[in-house]
Design a protein around this motif. Structure first.
Motif, PDB file in Angstrom:
ATOM      1  N   ALA A  14    -105.449 124.128  38.595  1.00 20.97           N
ATOM      2  CA  ALA A  14    -106.775 124.447  38.059  1.00 20.97           C
ATOM      3  C   ALA A  14    -107.511 123.153  37.705  1.00 20.97           C
ATOM      4  O   ALA A  14    -106.887 122.124  37.428  1.00 20.97           O
ATOM      5  CB  ALA A  14    -106.644 125.332  36.835  1.00 20.97           C
ATOM      6  N   GLU A  15    -108.823 123.234  37.722  1.00 18.76           N
ATOM      7  CA  GLU A  15    -109.621 122.067  37.369  1.00 18.76           C
ATOM      8  C   GLU A  15    -109.426 121.700  35.906  1.00 18.76           C
ATOM      9  O   GLU A  15    -109.321 120.527  35.557  1.00 18.76           O
ATOM     10  CB  GLU A  15    -111.099 122.350  37.659  1.00 18.76           C
ATOM     11  CG  GLU A  15    -111.982 121.143  37.476  1.00 18.76           C
ATOM     12  CD  GLU A  15    -113.402 121.393  37.917  1.00 18.76           C
ATOM     13  OE1 GLU A  15    -114.303 120.882  37.247  1.00 18.76           O
ATOM     14  OE2 GLU A  15    -113.611 122.093  38.919  1.00 18.76           O
ATOM     15  N   ARG A  16    -109.383 122.719  35.045  1.00 16.22           N
ATOM     16  CA  ARG A  16    -109.222 122.489  33.605  1.00 16.22           C
ATOM     17  C   ARG A  16    -108.078 123.358  33.091  1.00 16.22           C
ATOM     18  O   ARG A  16    -107.877 124.468  33.545  1.00 16.22           O
ATOM     19  CB  ARG A  16    -110.494 122.854  32.847  1.00 16.22           C
ATOM     20  CG  ARG A  16    -111.722 122.077  33.299  1.00 16.22           C
ATOM     21  CD  ARG A  16    -112.981 122.554  32.622  1.00 16.22           C
ATOM     22  NE  ARG A  16    -113.246 123.943  33.044  1.00 16.22           N
ATOM     23  CZ  ARG A  16    -114.217 124.703  32.543  1.00 16.22           C
ATOM     24  NH1 ARG A  16    -115.003 124.238  31.607  1.00 16.22           N
ATOM     25  NH2 ARG A  16    -114.398 125.927  32.978  1.00 16.22           N
ATOM     26  N   GLY A  17    -107.361 122.860  32.109  1.00 12.18           N
ATOM     27  CA  GLY A  17    -106.277 123.618  31.496  1.00 12.18           C
ATOM     28  C   GLY A  17    -106.769 124.451  30.322  1.00 12.18           C
ATOM     29  O   GLY A  17    -107.961 124.552  30.062  1.00 12.18           O
ATOM     30  N   LYS A  18    -105.826 125.042  29.631  1.00 16.47           N
ATOM     31  CA  LYS A  18    -106.143 125.853  28.451  1.00 16.47           C
ATOM     32  C   LYS A  18    -106.865 124.995  27.425  1.00 16.47           C
ATOM     33  O   LYS A  18    -106.573 123.804  27.330  1.00 16.47           O
ATOM     34  CB  LYS A  18    -104.866 126.389  27.815  1.00 16.47           C
ATOM     35  CG  LYS A  18    -104.008 127.208  28.728  1.00 16.47           C
ATOM     36  CD  LYS A  18    -102.688 127.490  28.050  1.00 16.47           C
ATOM     37  CE  LYS A  18    -101.640 127.930  29.042  1.00 16.47           C
ATOM     38  NZ  LYS A  18    -100.325 128.017  28.435  1.00 16.47           N
ATOM     39  N   PRO A  19    -107.802 125.500  26.710  1.00 15.00           N
ATOM     40  CA  PRO A  19    -108.194 126.897  26.538  1.00 15.00           C
ATOM     41  C   PRO A  19    -109.292 127.349  27.489  1.00 15.00           C
ATOM     42  O   PRO A  19    -109.832 128.436  27.340  1.00 15.00           O
ATOM     43  CB  PRO A  19    -108.705 126.922  25.092  1.00 15.00           C
ATOM     44  CG  PRO A  19    -109.351 125.584  24.921  1.00 15.00           C
ATOM     45  CD  PRO A  19    -108.466 124.639  25.711  1.00 15.00           C
ATOM     46  N   PHE A  20    -109.607 126.525  28.482  1.00 15.43           N
ATOM     47  CA  PHE A  20    -110.626 126.920  29.451  1.00 15.43           C
ATOM     48  C   PHE A  20    -110.095 128.077  30.307  1.00 15.43           C
ATOM     49  O   PHE A  20    -108.889 128.235  30.485  1.00 15.43           O
ATOM     50  CB  PHE A  20    -111.020 125.727  30.321  1.00 15.43           C
ATOM     51  CG  PHE A  20    -111.671 124.626  29.533  1.00 15.43           C
ATOM     52  CD1 PHE A  20    -112.999 124.729  29.151  1.00 15.43           C
ATOM     53  CD2 PHE A  20    -110.950 123.515  29.156  1.00 15.43           C
ATOM     54  CE1 PHE A  20    -113.599 123.723  28.402  1.00 15.43           C
ATOM     55  CE2 PHE A  20    -111.537 122.497  28.407  1.00 15.43           C
ATOM     56  CZ  PHE A  20    -112.860 122.607  28.030  1.00 15.43           C
ATOM     57  N   PRO A  21    -110.976 128.885  30.867  1.00 14.55           N
ATOM     58  CA  PRO A  21    -110.551 130.103  31.569  1.00 14.55           C
ATOM     59  C   PRO A  21    -110.018 129.901  32.979  1.00 14.55           C
ATOM     60  O   PRO A  21    -109.564 130.857  33.610  1.00 14.55           O
ATOM     61  CB  PRO A  21    -111.831 130.933  31.606  1.00 14.55           C
ATOM     62  CG  PRO A  21    -112.924 129.919  31.675  1.00 14.55           C
ATOM     63  CD  PRO A  21    -112.439 128.791  30.772  1.00 14.55           C
TER      64      PRO A  21
END
Length: 110
Positions: A14-21
């Motif tokens: 994913a492009e961004r990890g948690k907490p991003f969706p």
């Protein structure tokens, strides 16, 4: 263990990890499930925040904590309160997967 899951997503995908969706949305896309029909189960508040950001139907915290059922009296209520303290963004908190059933949360799914 991998055989139990149709989709396994890691931060590296994913492009961004948690907490991003991003991870929840990627998993929903791979499974062909709209996020509003998905339940996210996690053991950190970052998981709960990710679920909320993705628009998941329910965010379920799982603690693996000691049993709070039975004859513990007032201590049981304090233990349950402590679980929600650890996962404040969870819609529900359970201690094990055995506590889960689809009917428990189907009212929130459409």
């Amino acid at each position: 263990m991998r055989s139990y899951f149709s989709s396994v997503i890691g931060t590296d995908q994913a492009e961004r990890g948690k907490p991003f969706p991003d991870m929840a949305l990627l998993a929903c896309g791979q499974l062909g499930v709209h996020p509003s029909a998905a339940a996210v189960i996690g053991d950190t508040n970052g998981d709960m925040r990710m679920a909320k950001a993705a628009g998941a139907a329910v965010a379920i915290g799982i603690t693996g904590a000691a049993d709070t059922t039975g004859d513990a009296g007032d201590n049981a209520a304090e233990s349950v309160a402590a679980l929600y303290y650890l996962l404040p963004d969870a819609d529900s908190v359970v201690q094990s997967y055995q506590e889960l059933s689809f009917s428990s949360f189907s009212g929130g799914l459409s």
